[in-house]
Design a protein around this motif. Structure first.
Motif, mmCIF file in Angstrom:
data_model
loop_
_atom_site.group_PDB
_atom_site.id
_atom_site.type_symbol
_atom_site.label_atom_id
_atom_site.label_comp_id
_atom_site.label_asym_id
_atom_site.label_seq_id
_atom_site.Cartn_x
_atom_site.Cartn_y
_atom_site.Cartn_z
ATOM 1 N N LYS A 267 0.865 -1.314 0.003
ATOM 2 C CA LYS A 267 0.035 -0.083 0.035
ATOM 3 C C LYS A 267 0.800 1.283 -0.029
ATOM 4 C CE LYS A 267 -3.139 -1.929 3.067
ATOM 5 N NZ LYS A 267 -3.888 -2.131 4.304
ATOM 6 N N PRO A 268 0.598 2.279 -0.633
ATOM 7 C CA PRO A 268 1.122 3.711 -0.413
ATOM 8 C C PRO A 268 1.237 4.017 0.805
ATOM 9 C CG PRO A 268 -0.802 3.766 -1.983
ATOM 10 C CD PRO A 268 -0.685 2.396 -1.535
ATOM 11 N N LEU A 269 2.070 4.620 0.972
ATOM 12 C CA LEU A 269 2.218 5.180 2.488
ATOM 13 C C LEU A 269 1.151 6.331 2.963
ATOM 14 C CD1 LEU A 269 6.211 5.566 2.857
ATOM 15 C CD2 LEU A 269 4.638 3.535 3.779
ATOM 16 N N ASN A 270 0.731 6.981 1.839
ATOM 17 C CA ASN A 270 -0.183 8.068 2.214
ATOM 18 C C ASN A 270 -1.510 7.777 2.186
ATOM 19 O OD1 ASN A 270 -0.223 7.422 -0.537
ATOM 20 N ND2 ASN A 270 -0.230 9.562 -1.216
ATOM 21 N N PHE A 271 -1.899 6.502 2.293
ATOM 22 C CA PHE A 271 -3.416 5.834 2.426
ATOM 23 C C PHE A 271 -3.599 5.117 3.555
ATOM 24 C CE2 PHE A 271 -3.940 5.961 -2.410
ATOM 25 C CZ PHE A 271 -4.881 6.813 -2.425
ATOM 26 N N THR A 272 -4.712 5.419 4.191
ATOM 27 C CA THR A 272 -4.936 4.728 5.355
ATOM 28 C C THR A 272 -5.991 3.691 4.934
ATOM 29 O OG1 THR A 272 -6.741 6.162 5.979
ATOM 30 C CG2 THR A 272 -4.833 6.452 7.109
ATOM 31 N N ASP A 273 -6.280 2.717 5.620
ATOM 32 C CA ASP A 273 -7.237 1.530 5.112
ATOM 33 C C ASP A 273 -8.636 2.121 4.664
ATOM 34 O OD1 ASP A 273 -5.660 -0.808 5.151
ATOM 35 O OD2 ASP A 273 -6.034 -1.211 7.329
ATOM 36 N N PRO A 274 -9.389 2.916 5.426
ATOM 37 C CA PRO A 274 -10.641 3.517 4.739
ATOM 38 C C PRO A 274 -10.288 4.162 3.687
ATOM 39 C CG PRO A 274 -10.522 3.792 7.174
ATOM 40 C CD PRO A 274 -9.043 3.249 6.852
ATOM 41 N N GLU A 275 -9.354 5.060 3.583
ATOM 42 C CA GLU A 275 -9.086 5.857 2.243
ATOM 43 C C GLU A 275 -8.575 4.990 1.296
ATOM 44 O OE1 GLU A 275 -5.697 8.210 3.639
ATOM 45 O OE2 GLU A 275 -7.028 10.005 4.336
ATOM 46 N N TRP A 276 -8.075 3.943 1.512
ATOM 47 C CA TRP A 276 -7.494 3.185 0.371
ATOM 48 C C TRP A 276 -8.608 2.408 -0.369
ATOM 49 C CZ3 TRP A 276 -3.968 1.883 -2.992
ATOM 50 C CH2 TRP A 276 -4.063 0.686 -3.488
ATOM 51 N N TYR B 166 -10.406 4.582 -2.311
ATOM 52 C CA TYR B 166 -10.059 5.068 -3.712
ATOM 53 C C TYR B 166 -10.143 3.839 -4.531
ATOM 54 C CZ TYR B 166 -6.094 4.889 -6.686
ATOM 55 O OH TYR B 166 -5.131 4.826 -7.766
ATOM 56 N N LEU B 167 -10.185 2.469 -4.169
ATOM 57 C CA LEU B 167 -10.322 1.411 -4.903
ATOM 58 C C LEU B 167 -12.038 1.249 -5.391
ATOM 59 C CD1 LEU B 167 -8.430 -1.458 -3.285
ATOM 60 C CD2 LEU B 167 -7.844 -0.388 -5.278
ATOM 61 N N GLU B 168 -12.859 1.755 -4.626
ATOM 62 C CA GLU B 168 -14.171 1.670 -5.210
ATOM 63 C C GLU B 168 -14.534 2.710 -5.976
ATOM 64 O OE1 GLU B 168 -16.273 2.025 -1.398
ATOM 65 O OE2 GLU B 168 -16.297 -0.056 -1.000
ATOM 66 N N GLN B 169 -13.560 3.889 -6.086
ATOM 67 C CA GLN B 169 -13.786 5.000 -7.065
ATOM 68 C C GLN B 169 -13.560 4.565 -8.620
ATOM 69 O OE1 GLN B 169 -12.077 8.374 -5.418
ATOM 70 N NE2 GLN B 169 -13.371 8.465 -3.740
ATOM 71 N N LYS B 170 -12.847 3.516 -8.751
ATOM 72 C CA LYS B 170 -12.187 3.290 -10.067
ATOM 73 C C LYS B 170 -13.617 2.885 -10.969
ATOM 74 C CE LYS B 170 -8.142 3.586 -9.352
ATOM 75 N NZ LYS B 170 -7.217 4.530 -9.888
#
Length: 170
Positions: free
Chosen positions: A57-66, A69-73
Motif C-alpha cells: 500500500k502506498p504510505l499516504n493511504f490509510t485503510d478506509p481511504e484505500w 480509492y479502490l471503489e472509485q475506479k
C-alpha cells in the motif's frame, strides 16, 4: 514479482469476493460450481501473503481511504464500431455465398428433374402411336431452369470474388 497496481487489484478482488460470499443474496442461491468462492479467496490470499514482505500500500493511504480509492475506479465499456463499408462488404459476401449455395442446390434438383423427364419420355415413346411429347417439354423446362441456375451461381460467385478481392485493397 507483482507490481503495486497488480497487488492493489488482488486486494480489491479479495475484498469483493468476501463481500459476495458473505452477502445475503449469495447465500440464497443454489450455486455449486467446481471451484467455490472460498477457494478463490484462499488462492488470492496466498498470493497476497507471498508478496507480503514488501509494503503493497502506498504510505499516504490509510485503510478506509484505500478502500474508498479502490471503489472509485470507473468501469470502462469500449464499443467496437464497424465501419459501414465493412458492414456492406460482409453483407454482400454473406448474401453471395447463400445465393451460390442455393443455386447449386437448385441446379442439382433441376438436373435430376431433366433426367427423370427424359426417362419418362423414353418410356412414353415405347407406347407407339399413343405417344404424346409432353414429357420432353417438361424436360426442356427443367433444362432451362438448370442453365439459369448455373448462371445465377456464376454471378453470385463472381460478385463474392469481387467483394472479397476488395478486402486486399485496404
Amino acid at each position: 514479482m507483482l507490481h503495486q497496481n497488480q497487488l492493489r487489484r488482488l486486494e480489491a478482488i479479495d475484498r469483493w469476493l468476501r463481500e459476495i460470499r458473505d452477502s445475503e443474496e449469495f447465500s440464497q442461491l443454489e450455486y455449486s460450481p467446481d471451484v467455490m468462492l472460498g477457494d478463490a479467496i484462499q488462492a488470492v490470499g496466498e498470493l497476497l501473503d507471498e508478496h507480503d514482505h514488501c509494503d503493497s500500500k502506498p504510505l499516504n493511504f490509510t485503510d478506509p481511504e484505500w478502500h474508498s480509492y479502490l471503489e472509485q475506479k470507473p468501469v470502462m465499456h469500449i464499443r467496437h464500431v464497424i465501419p459501414w463499408r465493412k458492414k456492406i462488404n460482409s453483407f454482400i459476401l454473406d448474401a453471395a455465398s447463400e445465393v451460390a449455395i442455393l443455386s447449386l442446390l437448385t441446379t442439382g434438383f433441376m438436373v435430376v428433374g431433366t433426367i427423370f423427364c427424359h426417362g419418362v419420355d423414353r418410356i412414353e415413346q415405347s407406347r407407339g402411336e399413343e405417344y404424346e411429347p409432353t414429357w420432353i417439354y417438361n424436360a426442356k423446362i427443367f433444362e432451362g431452369s438448370a442453365i439459369a441456375s448455373i448462371a445465377v451461381f456464376l454471378g453470385a460467385s463472381l460478385t463474392g470474388a469481387c467483394v472479397a478481392g476488395d478486402k486486399n485493397d485496404d
